[in-house]
Design a protein around this motif. Structure first.
Motif, PDB file in Angstrom:
ATOM      1  N   SER A 237      -8.233 -26.129   2.543  1.00 40.20           N
ATOM      2  CA  SER A 237      -8.830 -26.367   1.223  1.00 40.20           C
ATOM      3  C   SER A 237      -8.835 -25.117   0.363  1.00 40.20           C
ATOM      4  O   SER A 237      -8.553 -25.166  -0.839  1.00 40.20           O
ATOM      5  CB  SER A 237     -10.263 -26.892   1.374  1.00 40.20           C
ATOM      6  OG  SER A 237     -10.302 -28.065   2.142  1.00 40.20           O
ATOM      7  N   TYR A 241      -7.320 -24.652  -3.378  1.00 44.30           N
ATOM      8  CA  TYR A 241      -8.263 -24.386  -4.467  1.00 44.30           C
ATOM      9  C   TYR A 241      -7.848 -23.144  -5.241  1.00 44.30           C
ATOM     10  O   TYR A 241      -7.894 -23.124  -6.481  1.00 44.30           O
ATOM     11  CB  TYR A 241      -9.665 -24.214  -3.884  1.00 44.30           C
ATOM     12  CG  TYR A 241     -10.704 -23.775  -4.889  1.00 44.30           C
ATOM     13  CD1 TYR A 241     -11.131 -24.630  -5.900  1.00 44.30           C
ATOM     14  CD2 TYR A 241     -11.250 -22.498  -4.826  1.00 44.30           C
ATOM     15  CE1 TYR A 241     -12.088 -24.228  -6.814  1.00 44.30           C
ATOM     16  CE2 TYR A 241     -12.210 -22.093  -5.736  1.00 44.30           C
ATOM     17  CZ  TYR A 241     -12.621 -22.956  -6.733  1.00 44.30           C
ATOM     18  OH  TYR A 241     -13.557 -22.556  -7.640  1.00 44.30           O
ATOM     19  N   GLN A 245      -6.651 -23.311  -9.406  1.00 45.82           N
ATOM     20  CA  GLN A 245      -7.398 -22.673 -10.486  1.00 45.82           C
ATOM     21  C   GLN A 245      -6.487 -21.996 -11.506  1.00 45.82           C
ATOM     22  O   GLN A 245      -6.846 -21.877 -12.681  1.00 45.82           O
ATOM     23  CB  GLN A 245      -8.361 -21.630  -9.911  1.00 45.82           C
ATOM     24  CG  GLN A 245      -9.607 -22.195  -9.296  1.00 45.82           C
ATOM     25  CD  GLN A 245     -10.619 -21.108  -9.008  1.00 45.82           C
ATOM     26  OE1 GLN A 245     -11.514 -20.818  -9.801  1.00 45.82           O
ATOM     27  NE2 GLN A 245     -10.474 -20.473  -7.858  1.00 45.82           N
ATOM     28  N   TYR A 352     -13.420 -27.894  -6.200  1.00 45.54           N
ATOM     29  CA  TYR A 352     -13.400 -27.510  -4.791  1.00 45.54           C
ATOM     30  C   TYR A 352     -13.827 -28.667  -3.897  1.00 45.54           C
ATOM     31  O   TYR A 352     -13.210 -28.923  -2.848  1.00 45.54           O
ATOM     32  CB  TYR A 352     -14.311 -26.308  -4.570  1.00 45.54           C
ATOM     33  CG  TYR A 352     -14.257 -25.763  -3.157  1.00 45.54           C
ATOM     34  CD1 TYR A 352     -13.151 -25.036  -2.732  1.00 45.54           C
ATOM     35  CD2 TYR A 352     -15.288 -25.994  -2.254  1.00 45.54           C
ATOM     36  CE1 TYR A 352     -13.074 -24.543  -1.426  1.00 45.54           C
ATOM     37  CE2 TYR A 352     -15.213 -25.512  -0.951  1.00 45.54           C
ATOM     38  CZ  TYR A 352     -14.115 -24.787  -0.550  1.00 45.54           C
ATOM     39  OH  TYR A 352     -14.030 -24.317   0.735  1.00 45.54           O
ATOM     40  N   TYR A 431      -2.279 -30.504  -6.898  1.00 43.27           N
ATOM     41  CA  TYR A 431      -3.225 -29.393  -6.906  1.00 43.27           C
ATOM     42  C   TYR A 431      -2.600 -28.102  -6.376  1.00 43.27           C
ATOM     43  O   TYR A 431      -3.096 -27.018  -6.662  1.00 43.27           O
ATOM     44  CB  TYR A 431      -4.467 -29.741  -6.086  1.00 43.27           C
ATOM     45  CG  TYR A 431      -5.411 -30.674  -6.795  1.00 43.27           C
ATOM     46  CD1 TYR A 431      -5.991 -30.327  -8.015  1.00 43.27           C
ATOM     47  CD2 TYR A 431      -5.738 -31.919  -6.267  1.00 43.27           C
ATOM     48  CE1 TYR A 431      -6.855 -31.173  -8.675  1.00 43.27           C
ATOM     49  CE2 TYR A 431      -6.602 -32.781  -6.915  1.00 43.27           C
ATOM     50  CZ  TYR A 431      -7.160 -32.408  -8.116  1.00 43.27           C
ATOM     51  OH  TYR A 431      -8.011 -33.261  -8.774  1.00 43.27           O
TER      52      TYR A 431
END
Length: 440
Positions: A237, A241, A245, A352, A431
């Motif tokens: 994860s 993340y 961003q 998140y 993502y």
């Protein structure tokens, strides 16, 4: 015209749409996206105007006045009671030399807001693309469901024909035919329900794309064999993340709004400082009471030349007290800055948590998919055995129906897990910054 419309509808129905084609068409024809584009254009013009506000202001004016009764002669300053008229012409310009850097900060703030709306418009495009993708995969699921339902119906039809022949040969009782017919009708109903769900799924995709003049759509199957479905291993994860961003439009938009809010504080503070303005003006006029030694009104051309005047000066404005409004605006702008920064933290937290859930679901679905494949194989074998035993009269129709339903349920579960894993993997790829959609 009717023939042309019919042909266009027919061609649209026959064309097989890929996912990229569906997304591209939706981007071009989705009406709500236009509203976000208009907001971008509006903020762009606001930004450009904030730059133009640095230019000097230039204004021209003219007036025509008729005086009645008691008034002052503008030429002699004597009090008169006669009626007369006058003309005035003025040209004024001014430029702010210092205003607490409010205009410079306003340029930066409006630029941040303009860029934020660009990112928000891009975010809406991505959201639309995900809705199209979800509808696209829903169609694949229900198409698979229809295929499974047809296979089950064919089996029931074969068994019904078998029982019918056995009855004709006197090997089975008439009640067995009723049971076989009941199972056949149940599978027909199941097929009809699956087909209706497929029609609803296609309608959802058509509406997301704003595809007109058709009520049907055919898509290209993009779900291949996933033999390497668990080769990628566990996804982390934190790494996803960190990658998201740097490019995710929603985060970038909120970062830009936080920067704009910081500039708004500087703008409000600028109102506490003195302002300095340089101005210049030129004017002239024509007065009916302006006469020569013979009491004749001097002509317009001569007065226009002779009455010309100019002015130049500097204006200094010092804010002393305005009901504490300037300081109140500073406090309010600081609160808005804190709110914008908090919203940024909230968006990062939601991002998140979303990635955490996607990663956990992805790892779980990998296991579920392997188990569902094994379950399909086991239930297929169990049904095959049950079918042979039914044909030999060793089990009844209810036992066969149970085995057939377990096999169909295993197929449905495997198909559903497979498609959920496809959607989940595509979302995680997005993502991670991988090219999932072509939205340009």
């Amino acid at each position: 015209m009717f023939l042309i419309g019919f042909i266009s509808v027919h061609l649209s129905a026959q064309q097989k749409w890929s996912l990229d084609e569906c997304v591209s068409y939706a981007m071009e024809h989705n009406l709500p996206l236009n509203d976000f584009e208009y907001t971008v254009q509006s903020n762009k013009e606001t930004y450009r105007q904030s730059i133009r506000d640095l230019l000097p202001t230039i204004n021209a004016s003219s007036g025509y006045t008729i005086n009645f009764g008691r008034s002052t002669d503008p030429f002699t300053n004597d009090v008169v009671t006669t009626e007369f008229f006058s003309n005035s012409y003025n040209l004024n310009t001014g430029i702010d030399l210092f205003q607490g850097f409010q205009k410079l900060n306003s340029i930066k703030a409006s630029k941040f807001l303009y860029r934020a709306t660009q990112e928000e418009a891009l975010q809406q495009k991505y959201l639309l693309a995900f809705r199209v993708m979800q509808a696209f995969y829903d169609i694949q699921f229900f198409e698979g469901l229809v295929t499974i339902s047809k296979e089950q119906l064919e089996i029931s039809q074969t068994n019904y024909d078998l029982v019918k022949r056995q009855i004709e040969l006197g090997l089975m009782a008439g009640a067995d035919l009723y049971e076989a017919e009941s199972l056949l009708l149940a599978d027909k109903l199941n097929l009809t329900q699956s087909e209706n769900q497929l029609v609803a799924a296609k309608l959802q995709l058509i509406q997301e794309m704003n595809l007109e003049n058709t009520d049907d759509i055919a898509i290209q199957t993009i779900m291949g064999k996933r033999e390497d479905i668990n080769d990628s291993g566990q996804i982390q994860s934190d790494s996803i993340y960190a990658e998201s961003q740097s490019f995710l439009p929603l985060i970038k938009a909120q970062e830009l709004r936080a920067k704009a809010a910081k500039k708004q504080v500087a703008i409000a503070r600028g109102g506490l400082y003195p302002s300095l303005t340089l101005f210049w003006g030129i004017g002239t006029g024509y007065f009916e009471t302006t006469r020569d030694s013979l009491e004749n009104t001097i002509p317009f051309r001569d007065q226009f030349r002779d009455n010309t005047f100019q002015s130049v000066g500097v204006s200094l404005s010092i804010p002393i007290s305005n009901g504490w409004s300037a300081r109140s605006r500073v406090k309010q702008s600081k609160i808005e800055r804190l709110r914008a920064e908090n919203n940024l933290d909230v968006q990062k937290q939601v991002l998140y948590q979303t990635i955490q859930q996607l990663v956990q679901e992805y790892n779980s679905l990998q296991v579920e998919y392997e188990q569902s494949k094994q379950n399909v194989e086991a239930q297929n074998l169990a049904f095959t055995i049950a079918q042979k035993r039914y044909e030999k009269g060793l089990i009844n129709a209810l036992e066969l129906f149970t085995a057939k339903n377990l096999f169909a349920s295993a197929q449905n579960t495997n198909l559903q897990v497979r498609l959920r894993l496809e959607v989940n993997k595509s979302t995680l790829d997005f993502y991670r910054g991988l090219p999932v959609f072509d939205i340009n």
